[in-house]
Design a protein around this motif. Structure first.
Motif, mmCIF file in Angstrom:
data_model
loop_
_atom_site.group_PDB
_atom_site.id
_atom_site.type_symbol
_atom_site.label_atom_id
_atom_site.label_comp_id
_atom_site.label_asym_id
_atom_site.label_seq_id
_atom_site.Cartn_x
_atom_site.Cartn_y
_atom_site.Cartn_z
ATOM 1 N N LEU A 61 -12.197 -4.754 -2.108
ATOM 2 C CA LEU A 61 -11.021 -5.066 -1.299
ATOM 3 C C LEU A 61 -10.477 -6.453 -1.617
ATOM 4 O O LEU A 61 -9.397 -6.808 -1.169
ATOM 5 C CB LEU A 61 -11.378 -5.012 0.196
ATOM 6 C CG LEU A 61 -12.015 -3.704 0.693
ATOM 7 C CD1 LEU A 61 -12.473 -3.856 2.126
ATOM 8 C CD2 LEU A 61 -11.009 -2.563 0.581
ATOM 9 N N VAL A 62 -11.259 -7.240 -2.368
ATOM 10 C CA VAL A 62 -10.824 -8.611 -2.662
ATOM 11 C C VAL A 62 -10.014 -8.615 -3.951
ATOM 12 O O VAL A 62 -10.493 -8.180 -4.996
ATOM 13 C CB VAL A 62 -12.041 -9.554 -2.803
ATOM 14 C CG1 VAL A 62 -11.576 -10.972 -3.109
ATOM 15 C CG2 VAL A 62 -12.878 -9.519 -1.546
ATOM 16 N N GLU A 63 -8.796 -9.103 -3.849
ATOM 17 C CA GLU A 63 -7.916 -9.111 -4.996
ATOM 18 C C GLU A 63 -8.432 -10.093 -6.053
ATOM 19 O O GLU A 63 -8.901 -11.182 -5.723
ATOM 20 C CB GLU A 63 -6.520 -9.545 -4.551
ATOM 21 C CG GLU A 63 -5.409 -8.911 -5.351
ATOM 22 C CD GLU A 63 -4.061 -9.346 -4.812
ATOM 23 O OE1 GLU A 63 -3.212 -9.722 -5.621
ATOM 24 O OE2 GLU A 63 -3.896 -9.330 -3.583
ATOM 25 N N LYS A 90 -21.058 5.057 3.679
ATOM 26 C CA LYS A 90 -21.752 5.792 4.742
ATOM 27 C C LYS A 90 -23.257 5.571 4.606
ATOM 28 O O LYS A 90 -23.970 5.409 5.596
ATOM 29 C CB LYS A 90 -21.433 7.285 4.646
ATOM 30 C CG LYS A 90 -22.174 8.135 5.654
ATOM 31 C CD LYS A 90 -22.010 9.607 5.339
ATOM 32 C CE LYS A 90 -22.746 10.469 6.343
ATOM 33 N NZ LYS A 90 -24.207 10.270 6.296
ATOM 34 N N ASN A 91 -23.752 5.562 3.368
ATOM 35 C CA ASN A 91 -25.188 5.436 3.122
ATOM 36 C C ASN A 91 -25.666 4.001 3.104
ATOM 37 O O ASN A 91 -26.847 3.742 3.290
ATOM 38 C CB ASN A 91 -25.550 6.111 1.793
ATOM 39 C CG ASN A 91 -25.604 7.612 1.929
ATOM 40 O OD1 ASN A 91 -26.549 8.151 2.473
ATOM 41 N ND2 ASN A 91 -24.559 8.294 1.480
ATOM 42 N N SER B 163 -14.205 -0.825 9.642
ATOM 43 C CA SER B 163 -13.885 0.582 9.428
ATOM 44 C C SER B 163 -14.236 1.031 8.007
ATOM 45 O O SER B 163 -14.887 2.058 7.807
ATOM 46 C CB SER B 163 -12.402 0.821 9.722
ATOM 47 O OG SER B 163 -12.038 2.132 9.406
ATOM 48 N N TYR B 164 -13.830 0.229 7.016
ATOM 49 C CA TYR B 164 -14.169 0.580 5.633
ATOM 50 C C TYR B 164 -15.681 0.635 5.448
ATOM 51 O O TYR B 164 -16.205 1.523 4.767
ATOM 52 C CB TYR B 164 -13.591 -0.454 4.656
ATOM 53 C CG TYR B 164 -12.089 -0.456 4.562
ATOM 54 C CD1 TYR B 164 -11.385 0.745 4.464
ATOM 55 C CD2 TYR B 164 -11.369 -1.641 4.560
ATOM 56 C CE1 TYR B 164 -10.005 0.739 4.377
ATOM 57 C CE2 TYR B 164 -9.987 -1.652 4.475
ATOM 58 C CZ TYR B 164 -9.313 -0.459 4.395
ATOM 59 O OH TYR B 164 -7.952 -0.464 4.319
ATOM 60 N N THR B 173 -8.430 4.382 8.438
ATOM 61 C CA THR B 173 -8.475 3.021 8.981
ATOM 62 C C THR B 173 -7.127 2.642 9.585
ATOM 63 O O THR B 173 -7.049 2.096 10.681
ATOM 64 C CB THR B 173 -8.863 2.027 7.871
ATOM 65 O OG1 THR B 173 -10.136 2.408 7.352
ATOM 66 C CG2 THR B 173 -8.936 0.614 8.402
ATOM 67 N N ILE B 174 -6.043 2.964 8.878
ATOM 68 C CA ILE B 174 -4.713 2.612 9.376
ATOM 69 C C ILE B 174 -4.400 3.346 10.676
ATOM 70 O O ILE B 174 -3.966 2.745 11.656
ATOM 71 C CB ILE B 174 -3.641 2.915 8.306
ATOM 72 C CG1 ILE B 174 -3.797 1.958 7.128
ATOM 73 C CG2 ILE B 174 -2.233 2.801 8.895
ATOM 74 C CD1 ILE B 174 -2.928 2.311 5.928
ATOM 75 N N PHE B 175 -4.653 4.667 10.676
ATOM 76 C CA PHE B 175 -4.201 5.456 11.825
ATOM 77 C C PHE B 175 -5.153 5.387 13.022
ATOM 78 O O PHE B 175 -4.706 5.494 14.162
ATOM 79 C CB PHE B 175 -3.945 6.911 11.415
ATOM 80 C CG PHE B 175 -2.634 7.066 10.712
ATOM 81 C CD1 PHE B 175 -1.461 7.204 11.436
ATOM 82 C CD2 PHE B 175 -2.561 7.012 9.332
ATOM 83 C CE1 PHE B 175 -0.234 7.296 10.797
ATOM 84 C CE2 PHE B 175 -1.347 7.102 8.677
ATOM 85 C CZ PHE B 175 -0.175 7.247 9.408
#
Lengths: 256, 276
Positions: A61-63, A90-91, B163-164, B173-175
């Motif tokens: 997520l980090v640009e 999830k894991n 959320s992620y 996540t958005i909704f």
């Protein structure tokens, strides 16, 4: 699809990480054994949190963040093109430094992950919610107010709720990024007891600033400095007979 | 020095008094001239012998409906793209930012002219409620984009990360997390935008014509709105009726403002409240 089954050792080989031109992690190699607590220690900015976030790919997520190396959890190459990043997360659950409960009820917070992965039956959800809250030893405190907003809880309760929320996804690994640094000593103690209990089934990796905490809870400890893994071994050895001079200086409080 | 401070204080007090008096004067003037003309015929009559604002009331509702059906989803979706997908950074976002700010500052008559040239002339629709509604939608779009952007940016990043980290996709996540967390702010800004639609007149003079005496037969018919009625009555020798219409419009706008803060608070309460 790659399943996360069997031995959940975490292995990183030749890890380099860059933010643009800046190299934040330098050639790190580590093998983290399953069902133990491993602590990452080191001064601020040494790269320990950044390294932790490799294992659930939060750095995606980090640009401008570029990662090299080979990373396997339970034998799965987690940066492989075939690997589903949502299934990975999830894991491989994560608990953050600042408690971040969603602005919704306690129940809905816990049910968020199971619902994400398609569980909608109420009886099933009820059971997961109770189980998760029990495992995070917060069930007795909240069982009468599951429908109340999670933001009404104290900071320590919120953090244990966030742990329960991660557990509801039934993770095999739990990454904890300074989970107690914003909490009082009593809440901290509760969370440390909790980790002792959880490591029976889950591999735990914790980043901590608090060296006493590392000695209390960690089976293994890794010391990071300026983006390098300086020393890694059994916690007792690291704190009683460090091999590297820099480690010794850090743990005796002479810098950092 | 002390003297200077007290002079400053008095200047501020005088300024406040002037602004309060001018506001009160407008409201009082409208009420004094308009209230006794507020009759059943004016409000709900069918405009035969005496003037009625009923057609304009229907027209106003239609305009609000068209403008919000178009502008709300497009505005929110644009803001989601800017904040959640481009991270609200980069050259493209900057350009859009400048564009929306400029558009929000353009006098509404310019939008009216645009609507006139496009819908009335180029499309050959003539004066129509639909053309007016679309023009109003274009007019409030930048405001909705901007305020939704602000609302989305006010959501703490920790919630998105949380959320992620649980394996939720971006869409989920958005909704499920981001939008519910800031729904109060978004709804409030939509209602305030509707307030602008209700009180707009310049755009409508050029796009829906000024047929004040007939409920529009379809969305392609010309019509009027309450704000236009005021202009029409005042310029055709019915100043008292104009004031009465102004009272109705005033009440309507006050109602929308109250609704905005009420709905905003309710949504905030349902996400953050009930914390005991």
């Amino acid at each position: 699809m790659n399943e996360f089954i069997g031995n959940m050792d975490i292995i990183a080989k030749n890890c380099n990480l860059f933010y643009g031109d800046f190299q934040a992690l330098k050639n790190i190699n580590i093998e983290i054994p399953e069902k133990q607590v491993t602590a990452f220690i080191g001064p601020s900015g040494c790269g320990k949190s950044t390294f932790l976030k490799i294992f659930n790919r939060m750095n995606d997520l980090v640009e401008g963040c570029r990662i090299e190396g080979d990373f396997r959890i339970g034998g799965v190459d987690i940066y492989d093109k075939e690997t589903d990043v949502n299934l990975l997360r999830k894991n491989v659950g994560m608990v953050f430094q600042k408690p971040n409960p969603f602005p919704m009820s306690i129940y809905d917070n816990i049910a968020f992950a199971p619902r994400t992965f398609g569980i909608t039956k109420k009886s099933e959800l009820d059971e997961i919610v109770e189980q998760s809250l029990r495992r995070a030893s917060i069930w007795d405190e909240v069982k009468d107010r599951l429908r109340k907003n999670a933001l009404g809880m104290s900071g320590g309760q919120q953090q244990r709720l966030c742990i329960a929320r991660s557990l509801a996804a039934s993770p095999k690994v739990l990454l904890m990024d300074e989970p107690t640094s914003a909490l009082d000593p009593i809440s901290t103690g509760k969370i440390e007891e909790l980790m002792e209990e959880l490591k029976k089934d889950i591999t735990i990796v914790i980043v901590t600033h608090n060296m006493q905490q590392a000695t209390r809870i960690a089976d293994k400890t890794a010391f990071f400095l300026l983006g390098e893994l300086v020393e890694y071994g059994n916690t007792d050895d690291i704190f009683t007979s460090p091999r590297d001079e820099r480690t010794e200086r850090y743990i005796t409080g002479r810098f950092g | 020095m002390k003297r200077l401070y007290s002079i400053l204080k008095y200047i501020c007090i005088i300024a406040l008094v002037i602004s309060l008096i001018s506001l009160l004067a407008v409201v009082a003037y409208v009420l004094i001239n308009g209230v006794d003309k507020l009759s059943f015929d004016l409000l709900f009559g069918d405009y035969t012998d005496s003037p009625s604002i009923f057609p304009a009331f229907i027209g106003t509702l239609q305009l609000v409906g068209i403008a919000s059906i178009i502008a709300v989803p497009i505005g929110i979706a644009s803001a989601i793209f800017l904040v959640e997908y481009t991270g609200n950074k980069g050259r493209f976002v900057k350009i859009v930012q400048v564009a929306t700010e400029t558009l929000a500052g353009i006098p509404s008559i310019v939008y009216g002219l645009f609507g006139y040239l496009i819908f009335v002339v180029a499309f050959g629709w003539g004066y129509s409620i639909l053309g007016g509604g679309i023009t109003l939608a274009i007019m409030i779009l930048p405001t909705i984009v901007r305020s939704t952007q602000e609302s989305l940016l006010s959501v703490q990043n920790g919630l998105r990360e949380g959320s992620y980290a649980l394996g939720a996709s971006k869409v989920r996540t958005i909704f499920k997390i981001v939008l519910p967390s800031c729904a109060g702010g978004i709804v409030t800004s939509i209602i305030l935008a509707i307030g602008r639609v209700v009180s707009e007149s310049a755009v409508l003079i050029l796009t829906i014509g000024m047929v004040v005496n007939k409920v529009p037969e379809s969305l392609m018919s010309p019509g009027a709105s309450l704000a236009l009625d005021i202009y029409y009555f005042a310029s055709h020798g019915y100043p008292a009726e104009a004031s009465a219409t102004a009272v109705v419009l005033l009440v309507f706008v006050i109602f929308l403002n109250l609704l905005a803060s009420f709905v905003g608070k309710m949504i905030k309460k349902s996400t953050y409240g009930d914390t005991k």
